[in-house]
Design an enzyme around this catalytic site. Structure first.
Site, PDB file in Angstrom:
ATOM      1  N   THR A  66      29.299   9.229  64.239  1.00  0.00           N
ATOM      2  CA  THR A  66      28.890  10.111  63.141  1.00  0.00           C
ATOM      3  C   THR A  66      28.893   9.386  61.800  1.00  0.00           C
ATOM      4  O   THR A  66      28.239   9.811  60.865  1.00  0.00           O
ATOM      5  CB  THR A  66      29.809  11.337  63.057  1.00  0.00           C
ATOM      6  N   SER A  89      37.265   4.806  57.504  1.00  0.00           N
ATOM      7  CA  SER A  89      37.606   6.044  56.809  1.00  0.00           C
ATOM      8  C   SER A  89      39.096   6.343  56.862  1.00  0.00           C
ATOM      9  O   SER A  89      39.907   5.580  56.367  1.00  0.00           O
ATOM     10  CB  SER A  89      36.790   7.205  57.373  1.00  0.00           C
ATOM     11  N   ASP A 108      41.588   9.736  51.078  1.00  0.00           N
ATOM     12  CA  ASP A 108      41.786   9.027  52.341  1.00  0.00           C
ATOM     13  C   ASP A 108      41.509   7.535  52.208  1.00  0.00           C
ATOM     14  O   ASP A 108      41.394   6.998  51.104  1.00  0.00           O
ATOM     15  CB  ASP A 108      40.910   9.637  53.430  1.00  0.00           C
ATOM     16  N   ARG A 157      37.339  11.659  51.238  1.00  0.00           N
ATOM     17  CA  ARG A 157      37.937  12.948  51.591  1.00  0.00           C
ATOM     18  C   ARG A 157      38.946  13.377  50.529  1.00  0.00           C
ATOM     19  O   ARG A 157      39.407  12.564  49.736  1.00  0.00           O
ATOM     20  CB  ARG A 157      38.620  12.876  52.960  1.00  0.00           C
ATOM     21  N   THR A 164      27.934  18.295  62.271  1.00  0.00           N
ATOM     22  CA  THR A 164      28.944  17.496  61.583  1.00  0.00           C
ATOM     23  C   THR A 164      28.405  16.089  61.321  1.00  0.00           C
ATOM     24  O   THR A 164      27.738  15.496  62.163  1.00  0.00           O
ATOM     25  CB  THR A 164      30.222  17.418  62.436  1.00  0.00           C
ATOM     26  N   GLU A 173      32.453  19.837  54.378  1.00  0.00           N
ATOM     27  CA  GLU A 173      32.888  19.842  55.762  1.00  0.00           C
ATOM     28  C   GLU A 173      34.352  20.235  55.815  1.00  0.00           C
ATOM     29  O   GLU A 173      35.128  19.878  54.918  1.00  0.00           O
ATOM     30  CB  GLU A 173      32.703  18.460  56.399  1.00  0.00           C
ATOM     31  N   GLU A 174      34.739  20.925  56.878  1.00  0.00           N
ATOM     32  CA  GLU A 174      36.126  21.360  57.005  1.00  0.00           C
ATOM     33  C   GLU A 174      37.089  20.183  57.137  1.00  0.00           C
ATOM     34  O   GLU A 174      38.289  20.340  56.930  1.00  0.00           O
ATOM     35  CB  GLU A 174      36.281  22.287  58.215  1.00  0.00           C
ATOM     36  N   LYS A 198      30.235  12.273  50.779  1.00  0.00           N
ATOM     37  CA  LYS A 198      31.314  13.120  50.284  1.00  0.00           C
ATOM     38  C   LYS A 198      32.168  12.294  49.338  1.00  0.00           C
ATOM     39  O   LYS A 198      32.167  11.074  49.382  1.00  0.00           O
ATOM     40  CB  LYS A 198      32.130  13.698  51.433  1.00  0.00           C
TER      41      LYS A 198
END
Length: 544
Positions: free
Chosen positions: A18, A113, A278, A283, A345, A364-365, A377
């Site tokens: 992803t 990430s 993160d 994030r 996603t 996104e959650e 993001k």
């Protein structure tokens, strides 16, 4: 120095997930492994010659070695210029910012990430296109297809570049520009938010905040923006020096892994605002004093308060969320009379919507929010957004959230992560649920009637591309949902993610504990998929 051709062999495991290719460091350290993927990427970009590439990463172990290799390969593959963050560093949102600002052809971002780092940790690489966003599937599939047949790569026989010195250097005919990794991003943030108002909040002598960079890339950005430019007191940023192994931590900003911040924010004399980011800076987690804001609620609250932000005062064009993200933002979009998009996603699915002007805010959650200012993001952007709201409304985080629930209702929401499940067990779980999808509609479970059950698919409204197999959805007549999905971001076994949601408008129940409010659905999610029975686990690895 001349470019040379190195004989190699194909690797069968280089399909990007992803968000790029992620493997253990030892996998990337295999002879030719990184080089093959980079060459496959370059070969999938036939118009690269004479163009500018952006390059940087989150500073994790192997970042510096990989940077030097990629620079020599870029020179051998016809790039005219590479822009590199000093010391090889660029957060993922900053890389997107730099690609867009300097109108680069694209960029290579080195990061896994939120995954752990170090010699025994993870490493990753992904290509972002000229819009600053992750490569769409047609490019990642082309890269994978090329990797299956590639038996040679091209690299310059040159010395390493000095990554510590800002300025211009050369590899053969290719220019290498070493830039400050923070400046361009900081200037972009100043153009979006009301920095004077935020500075007044941070310097009023009463407001306190804490930002946890988790020993990762966001530290330098937070020190510069929060402490230097906005005047937050020194010490506001904790764990702010990036480490190659993230100090042996897990740089995932959630209630489990950001334990230093969570402990402080739930203490007796907690600061009024807390946040974490993160490994690569894309994030965020938002906290108030003894109060946790779910990422889904955060997206909805940002959207509802966007008119307070200078860059969004003209209104939002639309909101987009990933399918597993709660439906809280849907209710804001309905109230504002703007489109709401539900996508698979992966941030790459937001790119077309942003480029086409169909969305302004995305979320996104999995603790990711962003907007059309870049195509990734953006963790620190979300923190500044919240600070701008707090400065404008002069209320606490908890008061803002509860007031939002009273106006829009509350989407009780939780995510259960079962990490490192053997792949065969994970497949058994998912296939067992999928086999029942056709029979579920009309059945009554947990006191609710199931109205739909499917494997989510998506038709992109811009390019009409069709994406299937994106997660199993079970919807109920009262708006509740169960979702099962295997994550594509891990490197060890499989991660099963179970998303559980219900909607409540009764004011007397808005402040209920989420785990208690969702207890019947949590029990159903386990029994329906036979999670405990198949895995032997009686609890998830992480609950958010």
């Amino acid at each position: 120095m001349p470019s040379i051709k190195i004989a190699s062999h194909p690797f069968s495991d280089q399909r990007p997930g992803t968000s790029g290719l992620r493997k253990k460091v030892q996998v990337f350290q295999q002879p030719h492994y990184l080089e093959n993927f980079v060459q496959a990427t370059f070969d999938s970009l036939p118009d690269r010659h004479g163009k500018t590439l952006v390059l940087g990463g989150d500073g994790r172990y192997h970042n510096d070695v990989a940077i030097q290799t990629i620079l020599r390969m870029a020179a051998a593959n016809g790039f005219a210029k590479v822009i590199v963050g000093q010391h090889g560093l660029l957060s993922t949102p900053a890389a997107s910012c730099v690609i867009r600002k300097y109108q680069a052809f694209g960029g290579l971002i080195l990061s896994a990430s939120h995954n752990p780092a170090g010699i025994n940790g993870d490493f990753g690489i992904k290509f972002n296109t000229a819009n600053g966003g992750p490569a769409p599937e047609k490019i990642t599939e082309a890269i994978y297809t090329r990797s299956l047949h590639l038996d040679e790569y091209f690299i310059s026989d040159s010395r390493d570049i000095d990554l510590a010195t800002i300025g211009q250097q050369h590899i053969d005919e290719m220019q290498v520009a070493i830039i400050d990794p923070v400046t361009d991003y900081a200037e972009l943030m100043a153009s979006i938010f009301d920095f004077p108002a935020i500075r007044a909040l941070l310097c009023n002598g009463r407001f306190q905040m804490r930002f946890d960079a988790m020993h990762a890339i966001t530290g330098p950005y937070a020190h510069e923006i929060l402490e230097k430019r906005l005047g937050a007191e020194l010490g506001t940023v904790i764990n702010g020096t990036p480490q190659p192994d993230f100090a042996q931590g897990h740089p995932d900003p959630n209630l489990t892994y950001a334990h230093d911040l969570v402990e402080e924010m739930f203490a007796e004399n907690a600061p009024g605002f807390g946040a974490a980011s993160d490994g690569d800076g894309d994030r965020n987690m938002i906290l108030g004093s003894r109060f946790f804001v779910t990422p889904s609620d955060s997206l909805a609250i940002l959207a509802a308060n966007a008119h307070l932000i200078p860059a969004y005062q003209a209104g939002l064009k639309g909101i987009a969320r990933s399918m597993p993200t709660s439906q809280a933002a849907d209710r804001v979009a309905e109230k504002l009379g703007i489109p709401m998009h539900e996508t698979p996603t992966g941030w790459k699915f937001f790119g077309n919507l942003l480029d086409d002007g169909q969305a302004t805010l995305c979320g996104e959650e999995s603790f990711g929010t962003g907007s059309d200012h870049i195509r990734e993001k953006d963790g620190l952007w979300a923190v500044l957004f919240w600070l701008n709201i707090l400065a404008a409304r002069q209320q606490s985080v908890a008061d803002i959230v509860v007031e939002h629930w009273r106006k829009f209702g509350r989407n009780f929401y939780t995510r259960y992560d079962y990490e490192a499940i053997p792949m065969e067990q994970a497949k058994q779980l998912m296939s067992g649920v999928e086999a029942r999808l056709a029979e579920l509609p009309g059945m009554v479970m947990a006191g609710r009637t199931i109205t739909y059950a499917d494997n989510f698919s998506y038709v992109d409204p811009v390019d009409q591309s069709h994406t299937t197999g994106q997660g199993l959805r079970i919807g109920f007549d009262d708006g509740a949902r169960l979702i099962y999905r295997l994550s594509g971001t891990g490197t060890d076994g499989a991660t099963l993610r179970v998303y559980i949601e219900s909607y409540q408008t009764e004011e007397s129940k808005l402040l209920d504990d989420a785990q208690q409010a969702l207890a019947d659905l949590i029990e159903l999610s386990d029994s329906l998929a036979r999670i405990t029975e198949i895995t032997g686990r009686d609890a998830p690895t992480v609950i958010t």
